[in-house]
Design a protein around this motif. Sequence first.
Motif, PDB file in Angstrom:
ATOM      1  N   PHE A 199      -1.192  -4.646  -1.787  1.00 56.68           N
ATOM      2  CA  PHE A 199      -2.282  -3.646  -2.166  1.00 56.68           C
ATOM      3  C   PHE A 199      -3.527  -4.979  -2.419  1.00 56.68           C
ATOM      4  CE2 PHE A 199      -4.815  -1.294  -5.283  1.00 56.68           C
ATOM      5  CZ  PHE A 199      -5.126  -0.181  -4.439  1.00 56.68           C
ATOM      6  N   CYS A 241       0.917  -1.264   0.105  1.00 49.86           N
ATOM      7  CA  CYS A 241       0.066  -0.061  -0.182  1.00 49.86           C
ATOM      8  C   CYS A 241       1.073   1.281  -0.056  1.00 49.86           C
ATOM      9  CB  CYS A 241      -1.021   0.069   1.375  1.00 49.86           C
ATOM     10  SG  CYS A 241      -2.014  -1.328   1.288  1.00 49.86           S
ATOM     11  N   VAL A 282      -6.517   3.836   0.401  1.00 48.63           N
ATOM     12  CA  VAL A 282      -5.187   3.936  -0.193  1.00 48.63           C
ATOM     13  C   VAL A 282      -4.945   4.963  -1.413  1.00 48.63           C
ATOM     14  CG1 VAL A 282      -3.130   2.689  -1.269  1.00 48.63           C
ATOM     15  CG2 VAL A 282      -4.611   1.613   0.676  1.00 48.63           C
TER      16      VAL A 282
END
Lengths: 341, 366
Positions: free
Chosen positions: B135, B92, B146
């Motif tokens: 992610f 992220c 994010v």
Amino acid sequence: MTCKKNIRIIAGFVLLSVTVLIFFFMNLVKGSSSISLHDTISALTGGDVPISVHRIIIDIRLPRCLAAMILGGALAVSGFLLQCFFGNPIAGPYVLGISSGAKLAVALAMIFSLKNGIILGSGVMVLASFIGSLISMGLILLMSGKVRNMAQLIISGVMIGYVCSSITELAVTFADDSNIVNLHNWSMGTFSGTDWEDIRYMSVIVFTAFIAAFFISKPLGAYQLGEKYASNMGVNIKLFRIVLILLSSVLSACVTAFAGPVSFVGVAVPHLMKSLFGTSRPLIIIPASFLGGAVVCMACDFVARILFAPVELSISTVTAFFGAPVVIMIMLKRNRQRGSV
Amino acid sequence: MLRAEELSVGYGRKIVVSGVSFEVKAGEVISIIGPNGAGKSTILKTIASQLPLLSGKVHIGEKIISEMSEKELSRKMSLMLTERINSEMMTCYDIAATGRYPYTGMFGILEKEDRKIVEESMSLTGISYLRDVDFRNISDGQRQCVMLARAIAQEPEVMLLDEPTSFLDIDHKLELLTLLRKLARDKQIAVVMTIHELDLAQRFSDKVLCIKDAKADKYGTPELVFSGSYINDLYSIKNGTFEPLYGSSEPKRVEGTPDVFVIGGGGCGIPVYHKLQREGIPFAAGIIHENDIDYPLAKHLAVKLVSERAYEPISEQNYNKALEMMRVCSKVIFCTEKIGAMNQKNLLLKETAEKEGKIVILPHEI
């Protein structure tokens, strides 16, 4: 965290470099006639060795080994660029049919020139190969506009590859008898028969393209998020796409021109490097793929030469054996991830 | 901050929307609403310079966008899209850090300052704890945060968001929009977003731009746009109605001769109206004051309605009207829980029903 990541990256590069060196010397030392490491090093450094040893090392094994190294690196980088371009982890010059297009163009050029008694220089071969690559690439781009699905794109590529291969086979079948053997060997993929002129050509082309690829690693990183985000970050998408296509085509064309089609290195190596380094940052993965591709091709060439010596295997036989399982692994892993999301 | 003048947007030569003008000041949020395919996203894409502007001008501050370089624009405008990104082995943090792209050098290496900004953006959107997580392994709500951190890290003056609340559950929608408002205010960013949730658009935007039939239809404050039956016209709603007071979508009225009379008021009518609608029973309703919370829904759903002016005791005339209406029904639902001076006659209505031998259903029996 950043520290740990850096250590991993440094360790990764050290590991790759050492492995390159190991396979480099293994390829020089081992072969139909065994030469000691000491003699090999003296031959390389211009020391006092029998002329036969000198010839084997300098004129036969060294160029072949360098070709495996340079072309292997080129293939892996080309594969990585294509994967970024299509946003598809199993893209690569071989599966997308780009290598086969190049192969067809080179085969036609060779047959034509042999019929007319012209001997083709390395430059012309690369050019023919490049044109073939671009034609295949063009077809794939046309299809990629129509299919949004990852698997369909790969199937299109594989089909293009089959069509090109069958035309090549046809052309080879009707070629002059005396040249069939050569052409046939080449069309299966091999690093043998590389001479110093080839090395000069390929190193200039590959290193230029490699440096260029390295310099576009920043926009490439933006492109990994998708075109729209990349353009929002200030990347000139049209220009960038053209550069990406040209670079990946040049790299894979160069490989095909000198060694014929080499399968799976372009797909498998970038993936292995991403796993090894735990990142997909182009700035790291481009040089890593180059080294990784070099290692894999030298190792596979070693196996191809040694395993059933004096009979040589084609390089693709070996790379497919090791590369295909990696591709299956990538697909299984993606399925698992999709399931969990 | 961001000013659009008479934009025409579309693909190639085909104009999708024209006559788009609006202005967003720093710290303001404007929403673009309209039916599917109206061209909301096309407007965003054009402002983001991903589609050529067919006519009109877009200004950021003093400058005109078409005269800015890609790099200059990327430092002023950030983007957040609906489509999921296809990341591979990116944490992220890596994703948020891509927001620094316009500020980094040749190889995109983050300086200390860049890293600080990325960390800050992540903590502003409350996702610092995700920094080392891949992610691909986070939820939709986290993913939007994010992407928001990424957009903030780009230090934009203008932020464009395409349906930021799609795929999110109700709490995450509220979280994201609250965050967005706060960021817009604190960082003085002008925000333009497209959104499908009308209730949220109504509550979270300073201005609303409505797109209909290939042109900008209405533009103004939520109070202006969400009034009367405008939203029903905007979306050409045929299968129900949008009630701006509740911010809710209501189903279609069940037509027919009512056999049920509902005596409501004070909010007790709403669940009963809904239940009858669900079961396909046409009903009459009364006597509801025009300022009663039950009133808008009764108006939408009841076949017949007797109402009284706000703050007035129920008049004899209206009482008789209701009585008449009630007499033709066989059932009476009396759901009112509180009787006072203003609705005294509703109780009388119920007592008459009992006397006349109708089935009377009381609140606790519903």
